[in-house]
Design an enzyme around this catalytic site. Structure first.
Site, short mmCIF file in Angstrom:
data_model
loop_
_atom_site.label_atom_id
_atom_site.label_comp_id
_atom_site.label_asym_id
_atom_site.label_seq_id
_atom_site.Cartn_x
_atom_site.Cartn_y
_atom_site.Cartn_z
N ASN A 211 0.84 -1.19 0.00
CA ASN A 211 0.00 0.00 0.00
C ASN A 211 0.88 1.24 0.00
O ASN A 211 2.10 1.15 -0.04
CB ASN A 211 -0.96 -0.03 1.20
N ASP A 280 -3.78 -6.08 4.27
CA ASP A 280 -4.84 -6.90 4.85
C ASP A 280 -4.91 -8.30 4.24
O ASP A 280 -5.42 -9.22 4.85
CB ASP A 280 -6.19 -6.21 4.65
N LYS A 290 8.44 -16.92 -11.29
CA LYS A 290 7.73 -15.76 -11.83
C LYS A 290 6.50 -16.24 -12.63
O LYS A 290 6.63 -17.12 -13.49
CB LYS A 290 8.68 -14.97 -12.73
N PHE A 323 -3.71 2.73 15.01
CA PHE A 323 -4.03 3.74 14.01
C PHE A 323 -5.13 3.15 13.13
O PHE A 323 -5.30 1.94 13.07
CB PHE A 323 -2.80 4.06 13.15
N LYS A 337 -13.29 -0.06 15.88
CA LYS A 337 -11.97 -0.69 15.97
C LYS A 337 -11.40 -0.58 17.38
O LYS A 337 -10.75 -1.51 17.86
CB LYS A 337 -10.99 -0.05 14.97
N LYS A 341 -10.64 -4.16 18.87
CA LYS A 341 -9.24 -4.53 19.06
C LYS A 341 -8.77 -4.28 20.50
O LYS A 341 -7.58 -4.40 20.79
CB LYS A 341 -8.36 -3.79 18.06
N1 CTP Z 1 -3.51 -3.82 11.83
C1 CTP Z 1 -2.81 -4.94 12.25
N2 CTP Z 1 -2.82 -6.06 11.52
C2 CTP Z 1 -3.53 -6.15 10.38
C3 CTP Z 1 -4.26 -5.04 9.93
C4 CTP Z 1 -4.23 -3.88 10.69
O1 CTP Z 1 -2.16 -4.86 13.29
N3 CTP Z 1 -3.50 -7.28 9.67
C5 CTP Z 1 -3.47 -2.61 12.67
C6 CTP Z 1 -2.83 -1.41 12.00
O2 CTP Z 1 -1.45 -1.33 12.31
C7 CTP Z 1 -3.58 -0.25 12.63
C8 CTP Z 1 -4.94 -0.83 12.95
O3 CTP Z 1 -4.79 -2.25 12.94
O4 CTP Z 1 -3.01 0.18 13.86
C9 CTP Z 1 -6.04 -0.46 12.02
O5 CTP Z 1 -5.67 -0.68 10.69
P1 CTP Z 1 -6.73 -0.52 9.53
O6 CTP Z 1 -6.10 -0.94 8.23
O7 CTP Z 1 -7.36 0.82 9.60
O8 CTP Z 1 -7.84 -1.54 10.02
P2 CTP Z 1 -8.23 -3.00 9.66
O9 CTP Z 1 -8.30 -3.76 10.95
O10 CTP Z 1 -7.36 -3.55 8.61
O11 CTP Z 1 -9.71 -2.79 9.17
P3 CTP Z 1 -10.26 -2.36 7.72
O12 CTP Z 1 -9.13 -2.49 6.74
O13 CTP Z 1 -11.36 -3.33 7.50
O14 CTP Z 1 -10.75 -0.95 7.86
#
Ligand code: CTP
Length: 405
Positions: A211, A280, A290, A323, A337, A341
């Site tokens: 990302n 994610d 490859k 975050f 969240k 979490k």
């Molecule tokens: N995070 C994590 N592990 C993952 C995904 C996210 O530890 N596999 C943590 C990120 O470091 C951040 C927080 O979760 O502190 C929220 O990340 P975000 O991408 O906003 O949330 P997601 O839980 O991935 O939810 P979504 O993408 O569905 O909004």
């Protein structure tokens, strides 16, 4: 930030070596200046090796004691302009007198006159010299001028006498410098586990899913936390940034590696801040070779481990701050969240806004705790880092009082 450290000729001169290291631990660069007398006690090479910078030892070219060296004369103006504070440790009675009277026979005393940065002095001398009305009058003059004096402690002195005159503790001297730099030491004693940057999930040997995270927000927090006295364990995904030298950095690529590193370090941490933008999804089976282009294709994806959720589930007394990147229903999703979490606070980025958040130096966030919502309007990531750490300090203090009660 840069501090000029003047070392003058006293038996405590060797203690300044430790001060260099303590300042560096807080992300501060140190330019050492030694008076001629100081060089009788410690060799400039010691400070050059520790500070990684050339040590300034005089205003005059060697062998030309009375001919000002033009390079040095220009250098003191350059140092005066580039430094954020001047510290003199140990400061002899003599240098205090020269500062008070504006007498400038060498580089250090000239620098004192040339700088507009804050000045901190840590005197060390024989007890009678310390108590002498001349020394005390000079100190009064300096205090009135805004110079911060870190008072010497009492005890056995090198001269065999007992009384006030021992150089103050290094930690107290460094705290005074950090205060002069506008950074308090409110995170001293805390260990912050910080994840930063994106993760990279392999598709095949040459391709990956990732990302737009640059890691800048996390690195700003690392730097700010070090300056506020914390130990920083940084788990960094792939970024082009150089981590602050004093951070203990583990480099990782994938979410799985970030998870393993973070969980390993968790027992050492008192605060966890998860700025990382973890990918994610990852491919179920990354290809060993490859992948060839052969018409349309579908990637079979599976979710990566939710690191933050696992940390919150395993946490003991740690304060955990997450975050969240959102593009819609920002506050509502963030609150969900925070609860899901099991976090102490969540910092929400509205990533749908132009010019802030991902891959930018600026950010605008909302910090949500269980009982507070704090808006941080658009500002630098450095300022956002400070605000997040302010909240960490507050939550920590609350946690400590609830544990004691
Ligand atoms: N995070 C994590 N592990 C993952 C995904 C996210 O530890 N596999 C943590 C990120 O470091 C951040 C927080 O979760 O502190 C929220 O990340 P975000 O991408 O906003 O949330 P997601 O839980 O991935 O939810 P979504 O993408 O569905 O909004």
């Amino acid at each position: 930030m840069k501090v000029a450290l003047g070392v003058t000729g006293g038996i405590a001169a060797y203690k300044a070596a430790e001060i260099v290291r303590l300042l560096q631990d807080r992300g501060v660069r140190v330019q050492v200046i030694m008076t001629r007398a100081a060089q009788e006690f410690v060799r400039p090479l010691t400070f050059a090796a520790l500070s990684g910078e050339k040590v300034i030892t005089g205003m005059f070219a060697p062998g030309e004691e009375h001919t000002p060296n033009i390079d040095s004369a220009i250098e003191h103006i350059a140092v005066a302009q580039s430094m954020d504070a001047l510290l003199v440790a140990p400061a002899t009675a003599d240098v205090l007198a020269q500062f008070a009277q504006g007498i400038a026979p060498d580089f250090l005393t000239t620098l004192y006159l040339a700088t507009t940065a804050p000045v901190v002095v840590a005197p060390a001398m024989n007890v009678n010299m310390w108590n002498h009305p001349a020394t005390q009058a000079n100190l009064d003059t300096l205090r009135k001028r805004g110079v911060k004096v870190v008072e010497p402690g009492s005890g056995y002195l090198a001269c065999g006498m007992v009384g006030q005159g021992r150089l103050a503790e290094n930690e107290a001297i460094v705290a005074a410098v950090m205060e002069a730099l506008g950074t308090s030491q409110d995170l001293a004693g805390e260990t912050i586990l910080l994840t930063a940057g994106p993760t990279r999930e392999k598709i095949d040997p040459v391709r990956y899913l990732t990302n737009r995270s640059s890691g800048r927000m996390g690195y700003a927090i690392a730097e700010a936390a070090l300056r506020r006295g914390a130990r920083v364990l940084l788990v960094a995904g792939p970024t082009n940034l150089t981590p602050p030298g004093a951070a203990e950095t583990t480099r990782v690529e994938s979410a799985e590696e970030m998870r393993n590193a973070a969980l390993n370090l968790l027992p050492q941490a008192s605060i966890v801040i998860k700025t990382a933008a973890v990918a994610d999804y990852r491919t179920k089976n990354s290809a060993g070779q490859k992948i060839k282009r052969q018409g349309p294709m579908t990637l079979d994806l599976e979710p990566t481990p939710d690191i933050l959720k696992e940390i919150a589930a395993r946490k003991q007394s740690q304060t955990v701050i997450g975050f969240a990147a959102e593009t819609e229903n920002v506050l509502e999703h963030a609150r969900q969240k925070l609860a899901a979490k099991n976090l102490d606070a969540i910092v929400v980025n509205d990533v749908s806004r132009e010019g802030v958040g991902f891959d930018s130096d600026r950010n605008a966030v909302t910090i949500i705790t269980r009982d507070e919502v704090i808006e941080v309007p658009e500002t630098s990531k450095w300022d956002v880092a400070q605000r997040v750490l302010d909240i960490a300090v507050k939550l920590r203090a609350r946690q400590k009082t609830s544990v004691e009660a």
